[in-house]
Write an enzyme that holds these catalytic residues in place. Structure first.
Site, PDB file in Angstrom:
ATOM      1  N   GLU A  60      13.171   9.888 -21.662  1.00 54.77           N
ATOM      2  CA  GLU A  60      13.874   9.093 -22.822  1.00 54.77           C
ATOM      3  C   GLU A  60      14.288   7.865 -22.116  1.00 54.77           C
ATOM      4  OE1 GLU A  60      17.689   8.947 -25.623  1.00 54.77           O
ATOM      5  OE2 GLU A  60      16.889  10.700 -24.621  1.00 54.77           O
ATOM      6  N   GLU A  88      21.618  19.737 -23.206  1.00 56.74           N
ATOM      7  CA  GLU A  88      20.506  18.805 -22.462  1.00 56.74           C
ATOM      8  C   GLU A  88      20.903  18.974 -21.060  1.00 56.74           C
ATOM      9  OE1 GLU A  88      20.754  14.956 -24.235  1.00 56.74           O
ATOM     10  OE2 GLU A  88      21.213  15.493 -25.945  1.00 56.74           O
TER      11      GLU A  88
END
Length: 452
Positions: free
Chosen positions: A367, A256
């Protein structure tokens, strides 16, 4: 979740007797003088004890248990226990903060250490010990832009200072950073228990697009950078690319990279460039940035974990960063590019199980963590804090979404899926044109009339 230490200063009180009705002033003065002489050694001893404990007793943060609940304010103070915790913190700091050949003070308060490349945390790993960073691999075909060597993307470079060749800039970890975490073991890690692609377990909520069903060897996009408001110290807001393989239950592999606002991890509300990896669904492996042995940095111009500058403003100037993650066809390592062809470094292939071969899913988007600390949905913002329907200069965006195929080619996305866990809180809208290619707007304010 945070781990802190609370100490309460103890006081010793000396009580004198009241003057009896028939006692003379002279008798009273004599007794008081004697009392003061007898008390003086005790008082000096008390001062010595207090001064010797002052490094511990100067910390005044309420303790938080691993369950996230604050302990009672009248908890008994045990100096030896807290001294041991601080000793462990200092030992960890000594391990993670490597010797610097140069130190740079960032305008935002960060300290950036220029560390010799072969001494960075990655080379504490048994499989890397004694090695040096690898040379850059061949970039995917289709990534042809000229490199911009003078690009300034982070606040610490505003100081005018830079790290010498042969070193890498590393944001120094402080005692305060660790004390905000629930424990040293959990410092620098995402705390998830039950993870699914569309999971809101643990309070994680998403607005993302993803592709799956094929073999992927990388991903690329440009991310709009904002400063979303994070309303709880235990929450974060991020925008990133996920490269994923494995099952979502126990052996999930992810790589990520993106930007995030995380008061718990960094102690402020700046959007910061970050990386993350795990090979067991966030349970025991992996970490943010360079906070464990894993990611190997090769660049002396970018500090992972440092604040990004400039940033976008509502109805004003828009700013985005380019990110690309791809698998080196020759050695199998996963490389990271930031900005205009600035190679940051790589995740060695041996770190992973499933990703040692290829990815089975690529995901782009936002997120947040919704802790519901006030009993209702958080007001932590995603993206710009505005819904996707507001469009350019108001909503956050990703543009030029691409994936890398088995032959190291950059390709546009096909069979794209959209997902918003709670569209009344944070939503997403996809589009395509000749300038931005495949793009989407996403985000939202969190708590509102339709998001209780």
């Amino acid at each position: 979740m945070l781990f802190c230490i609370y100490t309460r200063r103890q006081h010793q009180c000396i009580q004198t007797e009241t003057l009896p009705p028939k006692q003379t002033t002279q008798e009273h003065s004599t007794k008081m003088a004697a009392a003061s002489i007898s008390v003086f050694p005790v008082f000096v001893s008390f001062l010595f004890v207090v001064s010797s404990l002052s490094p511990v007793m100067s910390i005044s943060i309420p303790i938080v248990s691993d369950s996230g609940h604050r302990t009672p304010a009248n908890q008994t103070f045990r100096p030896s226990k807290h001294m041991q915790k601080l000793k462990s913190v200092n030992a960890y700091l000594k391990k993670i903060n490597k010797p610097a050949v140069k130190t740079i003070q960032s305008p935002d308060g960060d300290v950036i250490d220029c560390v010799l490349s072969h001494l960075q945390p990655a080379f504490d790993h048994p499989e890397l010990r004694g090695q040096k960073p690898l040379d850059p691999p061949a970039r995917p075909k289709g990534d042809e832009r000229e490199e911009t060597a003078t690009e300034s993307l982070q606040l610490w470079t505003d100081s005018g200072e830079s790290c010498p060749e042969g070193t890498v800039p590393i944001r120094r970890t402080t005692e305060k950073d660790i004390l905000r975490a629930s424990s040293i073991k959990r410092f620098g890690r995402k705390l998830r228990r039950h993870v699914r692609r569309d999971s809101t377990g643990g309070g994680h909520e998403h607005a993302v697009v993803f592709v799956n069903g094929e073999q992927y060897y990388g991903a690329k996009a440009s991310l709009n950078v904002w400063t979303p408001r994070v309303t709880d110290g235990y929450e974060f807001s991020l925008s990133q690319i996920w490269v994923i393989s494995g099952s979502f239950s126990h052996d999930l592999n992810t790589i990520e990279a993106g930007w995030q606002v995380s008061p718990e991890l960094y102690g402020d509300n700046y959007p910061r460039f970050f990386t993350y990896w795990t090979t067991d669904a966030y349970q025991a492996t992996g970490c943010y940035n360079l906070l464990c042995s894993g990611f190997v940095q090769t660049n002396n111009k970018i500090a992972i974990g440092a604040a990004i500058s400039p940033r976008s403003s509502y109805n004003g100037r828009q700013f985005d960063i380019g990110l690309m993650i791809w698998k080196d066809p020759k050695h199998g390592h996963w490389w990271l590019q930031f900005g205009s062809r600035l190679l940051v470094g790589y995740w060695p292939a041996f770190l992973f199980s499933h990703l040692r071969s290829h990815a089975s899913m690529v995901q782009f988007g936002g997120e947040i963590v919704n802790s519901r600390s006030s009993g209702f949905h958080t007001s932590t913002q995603m993206g710009s804090g505005h819904f996707a329907g507001e469009g350019f200069r108001r909503a956050a965006y990703f543009r030029n979404l691409q994936v890398v195929d088995w032959d190291n080619n950059l390709l546009p996305l096909t069979n794209l899926h959209l997902l918003a866990d709670h569209s009344n809180c944070y939503d997403i809208r996809q589009g395509r044109n000749n300038v931005w290619g495949t793009y989407f707007y996403y985000g939202g304010p969190g708590r509102n009339n339709r998001c209780p």
